[in-house]
Design a protein around this motif. Structure first.
Motif, PDB file in Angstrom:
ATOM      1  N   LEU A  62     -33.743  69.335 -20.027  1.00 47.57           N
ATOM      2  CA  LEU A  62     -34.437  69.844 -21.200  1.00 47.57           C
ATOM      3  C   LEU A  62     -35.827  69.252 -21.354  1.00 47.57           C
ATOM      4  O   LEU A  62     -36.645  69.770 -22.078  1.00 47.57           O
ATOM      5  CB  LEU A  62     -33.613  69.543 -22.454  1.00 47.57           C
ATOM      6  N   MET A  63     -36.065  68.152 -20.697  1.00 49.14           N
ATOM      7  CA  MET A  63     -37.362  67.515 -20.780  1.00 49.14           C
ATOM      8  C   MET A  63     -37.895  67.313 -19.368  1.00 49.14           C
ATOM      9  O   MET A  63     -37.989  66.207 -18.871  1.00 49.14           O
ATOM     10  CB  MET A  63     -37.250  66.200 -21.532  1.00 49.14           C
ATOM     11  N   PRO A  64     -38.191  68.408 -18.660  1.00 54.21           N
ATOM     12  CA  PRO A  64     -38.612  68.287 -17.271  1.00 54.21           C
ATOM     13  C   PRO A  64     -39.893  67.469 -17.155  1.00 54.21           C
ATOM     14  O   PRO A  64     -40.764  67.545 -18.009  1.00 54.21           O
ATOM     15  CB  PRO A  64     -38.837  69.734 -16.836  1.00 54.21           C
ATOM     16  N   GLY A  65     -39.954  66.703 -16.111  1.00 59.16           N
ATOM     17  CA  GLY A  65     -41.156  65.904 -15.868  1.00 59.16           C
ATOM     18  C   GLY A  65     -41.366  64.821 -16.903  1.00 59.16           C
ATOM     19  O   GLY A  65     -42.490  64.426 -17.180  1.00 59.16           O
ATOM     20  N   HIS A 130     -34.502  63.696 -31.789  1.00 61.46           N
ATOM     21  CA  HIS A 130     -34.544  64.825 -30.857  1.00 61.46           C
ATOM     22  C   HIS A 130     -34.038  66.104 -31.513  1.00 61.46           C
ATOM     23  O   HIS A 130     -34.614  67.173 -31.310  1.00 61.46           O
ATOM     24  CB  HIS A 130     -33.722  64.525 -29.605  1.00 61.46           C
ATOM     25  N   VAL A 131     -32.966  65.996 -32.290  1.00 61.09           N
ATOM     26  CA  VAL A 131     -32.456  67.173 -32.993  1.00 61.09           C
ATOM     27  C   VAL A 131     -33.530  67.691 -33.949  1.00 61.09           C
ATOM     28  O   VAL A 131     -33.794  68.891 -34.003  1.00 61.09           O
ATOM     29  CB  VAL A 131     -31.131  66.848 -33.727  1.00 61.09           C
ATOM     30  N   LEU A 135     -34.153  69.797 -30.230  1.00 59.44           N
ATOM     31  CA  LEU A 135     -33.200  69.688 -29.128  1.00 59.44           C
ATOM     32  C   LEU A 135     -32.210  70.855 -29.106  1.00 59.44           C
ATOM     33  O   LEU A 135     -31.926  71.414 -28.046  1.00 59.44           O
ATOM     34  CB  LEU A 135     -32.434  68.367 -29.195  1.00 59.44           C
ATOM     35  N   LEU A 136     -31.691  71.247 -30.262  1.00 61.84           N
ATOM     36  CA  LEU A 136     -30.701  72.328 -30.290  1.00 61.84           C
ATOM     37  C   LEU A 136     -31.314  73.635 -29.797  1.00 61.84           C
ATOM     38  O   LEU A 136     -30.668  74.403 -29.078  1.00 61.84           O
ATOM     39  CB  LEU A 136     -30.114  72.488 -31.687  1.00 61.84           C
ATOM     40  N   GLY A 137     -32.573  73.873 -30.137  1.00 60.52           N
ATOM     41  CA  GLY A 137     -33.273  75.055 -29.630  1.00 60.52           C
ATOM     42  C   GLY A 137     -33.445  74.998 -28.123  1.00 60.52           C
ATOM     43  O   GLY A 137     -33.341  76.025 -27.434  1.00 60.52           O
ATOM     44  N   LEU A 138     -33.684  73.800 -27.586  1.00 60.39           N
ATOM     45  CA  LEU A 138     -33.817  73.651 -26.131  1.00 60.39           C
ATOM     46  C   LEU A 138     -32.492  73.916 -25.422  1.00 60.39           C
ATOM     47  O   LEU A 138     -32.467  74.531 -24.360  1.00 60.39           O
ATOM     48  CB  LEU A 138     -34.338  72.255 -25.779  1.00 60.39           C
ATOM     49  N   VAL A 139     -31.384  73.456 -26.019  1.00 59.25           N
ATOM     50  CA  VAL A 139     -30.068  73.726 -25.433  1.00 59.25           C
ATOM     51  C   VAL A 139     -29.805  75.231 -25.465  1.00 59.25           C
ATOM     52  O   VAL A 139     -29.337  75.821 -24.483  1.00 59.25           O
ATOM     53  CB  VAL A 139     -28.949  72.949 -26.161  1.00 59.25           C
ATOM     54  N   ALA A 140     -30.135  75.882 -26.593  1.00 59.52           N
ATOM     55  CA  ALA A 140     -29.952  77.335 -26.701  1.00 59.52           C
ATOM     56  C   ALA A 140     -30.799  78.058 -25.662  1.00 59.52           C
ATOM     57  O   ALA A 140     -30.328  78.995 -25.001  1.00 59.52           O
ATOM     58  CB  ALA A 140     -30.314  77.810 -28.111  1.00 59.52           C
ATOM     59  N   GLU A 141     -32.042  77.626 -25.492  1.00 56.50           N
ATOM     60  CA  GLU A 141     -32.928  78.246 -24.498  1.00 56.50           C
ATOM     61  C   GLU A 141     -32.364  78.075 -23.090  1.00 56.50           C
ATOM     62  O   GLU A 141     -32.370  79.003 -22.274  1.00 56.50           O
ATOM     63  CB  GLU A 141     -34.319  77.615 -24.585  1.00 56.50           C
ATOM     64  N   TRP A 142     -31.821  76.901 -22.794  1.00 53.81           N
ATOM     65  CA  TRP A 142     -31.212  76.626 -21.482  1.00 53.81           C
ATOM     66  C   TRP A 142     -30.046  77.585 -21.247  1.00 53.81           C
ATOM     67  O   TRP A 142     -29.918  78.169 -20.170  1.00 53.81           O
ATOM     68  CB  TRP A 142     -30.762  75.167 -21.438  1.00 53.81           C
ATOM     69  N   LEU A 143     -29.209  77.775 -22.272  1.00 50.11           N
ATOM     70  CA  LEU A 143     -28.070  78.695 -22.146  1.00 50.11           C
ATOM     71  C   LEU A 143     -28.547  80.144 -22.003  1.00 50.11           C
ATOM     72  O   LEU A 143     -27.975  80.916 -21.235  1.00 50.11           O
ATOM     73  CB  LEU A 143     -27.140  78.568 -23.351  1.00 50.11           C
TER      74      LEU A 143
END
Length: 162
Positions: A62-65, A130-131, A135-143
């Motif tokens: 979720l936090m590339p680089g 992070h939340v 963070l929750l939006g990043l998890v949703a985007e990943w899914l």
């Protein structure tokens, strides 16, 4: 203020701090368990043939680089390089896999027959930050990206059938 007053104040402050930290740990565990539950329901699993899946974890990149981020951006995420999920036990970890550090956020009652140490206050505060920072939006985007890749694969296979 007398010494007795100072001791009473210290006892009250210690008691309040202990209760508040416990509430923080419970809130982190509840949120992390919900993320793990959603990932499990979505069918997220390790690809044991892939080098990154052989350790039994799914790395949510979720936090590339992270290492290349500016100091201001690193301040947003702190020392947690990524979150990773263990489908076998439905556990969410926070840490930096490059350094080998990781801490269970939604701890089971027992790990290898022992009661685990509580999540550190520092990681609880970082997770809450992070939340708040998305963070929750990043998890949703990943899914969502994962689902889109599945849909593209289905479409390609359906084209072969026609």
């Amino acid at each position: 203020m007398t010494i007795q007053d100072a001791v009473l104040r210290l006892e009250r402050a210690g008691s309040e701090s202990s209760k508040t930290t416990q509430k923080l740990r419970e809130a982190v565990a509840t949120t992390a368990a919900k993320i793990a539950e959603i990932l499990a329901a979505a069918g997220v699993e390790c690809d044991m043939r892939s080098p990154i899946g052989q350790d039994g974890f799914v790395y949510l990149n979720l936090m590339p680089g992270y290492k290349e981020l500016s100091d201001a951006e690193k301040g947003k995420w702190g020392g947690i390089g990524c979150y990773y999920y263990a489908p076998k036990d439905s556990i969410l970890y926070a840490g930096d896999p490059l350094s080998g550090y990781g801490e269970i956020l939604n701890q089971p009652k027992y790990v290898n027959g022992m009661i685990p140490d509580p999540v550190s206050r520092e990681n609880c505060l970082m997770f809450a930050k992070h939340v708040a920072n998305g963070l929750l939006g990043l998890v949703a985007e990943w899914l969502e990206q994962r689902t889109a890749a599945d849909i593209r694969a289905i479409a390609r296979l359906e084209q072969l059938e026609s």
